[in-house]
Scaffold this motif. Structure first.
Motif, short mmCIF file in Angstrom:
data_model
loop_
_atom_site.label_atom_id
_atom_site.label_comp_id
_atom_site.label_asym_id
_atom_site.label_seq_id
_atom_site.Cartn_x
_atom_site.Cartn_y
_atom_site.Cartn_z
N GLY A 44 0.52 -1.67 -0.21
CA GLY A 44 0.28 -0.38 0.37
C GLY A 44 0.54 1.60 -0.76
N VAL A 45 1.44 1.38 0.85
CA VAL A 45 2.97 2.72 1.15
C VAL A 45 3.13 2.49 0.20
CG1 VAL A 45 5.12 3.39 1.90
CG2 VAL A 45 3.51 2.45 3.98
N ASN A 46 3.96 1.20 -1.61
CA ASN A 46 4.97 1.78 -2.32
C ASN A 46 3.67 2.21 -3.62
OD1 ASN A 46 7.60 0.48 -1.76
ND2 ASN A 46 6.97 -1.01 -1.90
N TYR A 47 2.89 1.42 -3.03
CA TYR A 47 1.04 2.30 -4.58
C TYR A 47 0.99 3.65 -4.17
CZ TYR A 47 -3.47 2.16 -7.01
OH TYR A 47 -4.39 2.46 -7.10
N LEU A 48 1.06 4.11 -2.46
CA LEU A 48 0.72 5.75 -2.60
C LEU A 48 2.09 6.53 -3.22
CD1 LEU A 48 -1.15 5.95 0.85
CD2 LEU A 48 -1.65 5.81 -1.70
N LEU A 49 3.10 5.72 -2.85
CA LEU A 49 4.17 6.59 -3.49
C LEU A 49 4.28 6.67 -5.03
CD1 LEU A 49 6.99 5.43 -0.60
CD2 LEU A 49 6.39 7.55 -1.37
N THR A 50 3.86 6.14 -5.27
CA THR A 50 4.44 5.08 -7.30
C THR A 50 2.89 6.35 -7.67
OG1 THR A 50 5.00 3.21 -7.76
CG2 THR A 50 3.60 4.41 -9.20
N GLU A 51 1.61 6.65 -6.82
CA GLU A 51 0.44 7.32 -7.25
C GLU A 51 1.25 8.86 -6.99
OE1 GLU A 51 -2.51 6.64 -8.97
OE2 GLU A 51 -1.76 5.37 -8.66
N LEU A 52 1.99 9.79 -6.29
CA LEU A 52 2.47 10.65 -6.04
C LEU A 52 3.48 10.97 -6.62
CD1 LEU A 52 2.57 10.90 -1.73
CD2 LEU A 52 0.97 11.85 -3.29
N GLU A 53 4.24 10.64 -6.81
CA GLU A 53 4.99 10.55 -7.71
C GLU A 53 5.14 10.55 -8.79
OE1 GLU A 53 8.35 7.25 -6.93
OE2 GLU A 53 8.66 8.15 -4.95
N THR A 54 4.23 10.07 -9.79
CA THR A 54 3.75 10.15 -11.13
C THR A 54 2.89 11.79 -10.96
OG1 THR A 54 1.87 8.08 -10.55
CG2 THR A 54 4.22 8.04 -12.38
N ASP A 55 2.28 12.28 -9.83
CA ASP A 55 1.71 13.15 -9.95
C ASP A 55 0.20 12.78 -9.98
OD1 ASP A 55 2.87 15.18 -10.14
OD2 ASP A 55 4.42 15.42 -11.43
N MET A 56 -0.41 11.66 -10.06
CA MET A 56 -1.93 11.40 -9.81
C MET A 56 -2.44 11.21 -8.32
SD MET A 56 -1.28 9.22 -12.59
CE MET A 56 -3.02 7.91 -12.96
N ASP A 57 -3.87 11.17 -8.81
CA ASP A 57 -4.31 11.45 -7.60
C ASP A 57 -4.86 10.50 -6.69
OD1 ASP A 57 -4.53 15.02 -7.89
OD2 ASP A 57 -6.96 14.34 -9.26
N THR A 76 -10.94 -4.70 7.13
CA THR A 76 -10.13 -3.94 8.10
C THR A 76 -9.79 -2.02 7.50
OG1 THR A 76 -8.95 -3.85 9.86
CG2 THR A 76 -8.12 -5.05 7.92
N ASP A 77 -9.16 -1.73 8.70
CA ASP A 77 -8.81 -0.27 7.73
C ASP A 77 -7.26 -0.74 8.03
OD1 ASP A 77 -10.05 1.74 6.79
OD2 ASP A 77 -11.41 2.53 8.55
N LEU A 78 -6.46 -0.16 6.53
CA LEU A 78 -4.66 0.14 7.24
C LEU A 78 -4.23 0.61 7.09
CD1 LEU A 78 -3.74 -3.64 5.25
CD2 LEU A 78 -4.40 -3.35 7.54
N ALA A 79 -3.40 0.94 8.18
CA ALA A 79 -2.78 2.23 8.34
C ALA A 79 -1.42 2.40 7.69
CB ALA A 79 -2.32 3.14 9.76
N LEU A 80 -1.17 3.42 6.24
CA LEU A 80 -0.26 3.34 5.83
C LEU A 80 0.84 4.62 6.09
CD1 LEU A 80 -1.49 2.17 2.43
CD2 LEU A 80 -0.96 0.86 3.80
N VAL A 81 1.79 4.16 6.24
CA VAL A 81 2.81 5.05 7.72
C VAL A 81 3.24 5.99 6.40
CG1 VAL A 81 3.82 5.36 8.84
CG2 VAL A 81 2.70 4.73 9.26
N MET A 82 4.08 6.95 6.31
CA MET A 82 4.43 7.28 4.69
C MET A 82 5.96 7.21 5.67
SD MET A 82 2.30 6.57 2.38
CE MET A 82 3.18 7.66 0.32
N PRO A 83 7.30 7.10 4.66
CA PRO A 83 8.13 7.40 4.93
C PRO A 83 8.81 9.07 4.62
CG PRO A 83 8.09 6.74 2.58
CD PRO A 83 6.87 6.38 2.48
#
Length: 92
Positions: A44-57, A76-83
């Motif tokens: 999940g963290v890697n997915y969000l990092l990729t989205e943010l790096e490619t300027d995707m919402d 369940t809700d999972l907490a994704l702690v970004m680096p």
């Protein structure tokens, strides 16, 4: 920053799988429930990092109470702690 996304946990023949509701094709697997959850958090963290790096919402988050599960599934809700951002590393 921490993001929360709902996921569905299910037992498989090989162990467990944790699939995100809102993150397309993003999931984690493991021999134990905890291993699958840890793998899913990393994915999940890697997915969000990729989205943010490619300027995707980032995807819109589904509320946990709106998630439907099948037989033998758990939600369940999972907490994704970004680096931390590298520009702030010097502040300790």
């Amino acid at each position: 920053m921490t993001y929360y996304f709902p996921a569905i946990i299910r037992k498989t023949d090989q162990g467990y799988q944790v699939r995100y509701v809102d993150l397309e094709d993003c999931y984690g697997e493991g021999a134990s429930r905890e291993e699958a959850l840890d793998d899913a958090r990393d994915a999940g963290v890697n997915y969000l990092l990729t989205e943010l790096e490619t300027d995707m919402d980032l995807p819109t988050r589904t509320l946990l109470m709106d998630v439907e599960t099948g037989e033998g599934e758990e939600k369940t809700d999972l907490a994704l702690v970004m680096p931390r951002d590298e520009q702030y590393d010097s502040f300790g």
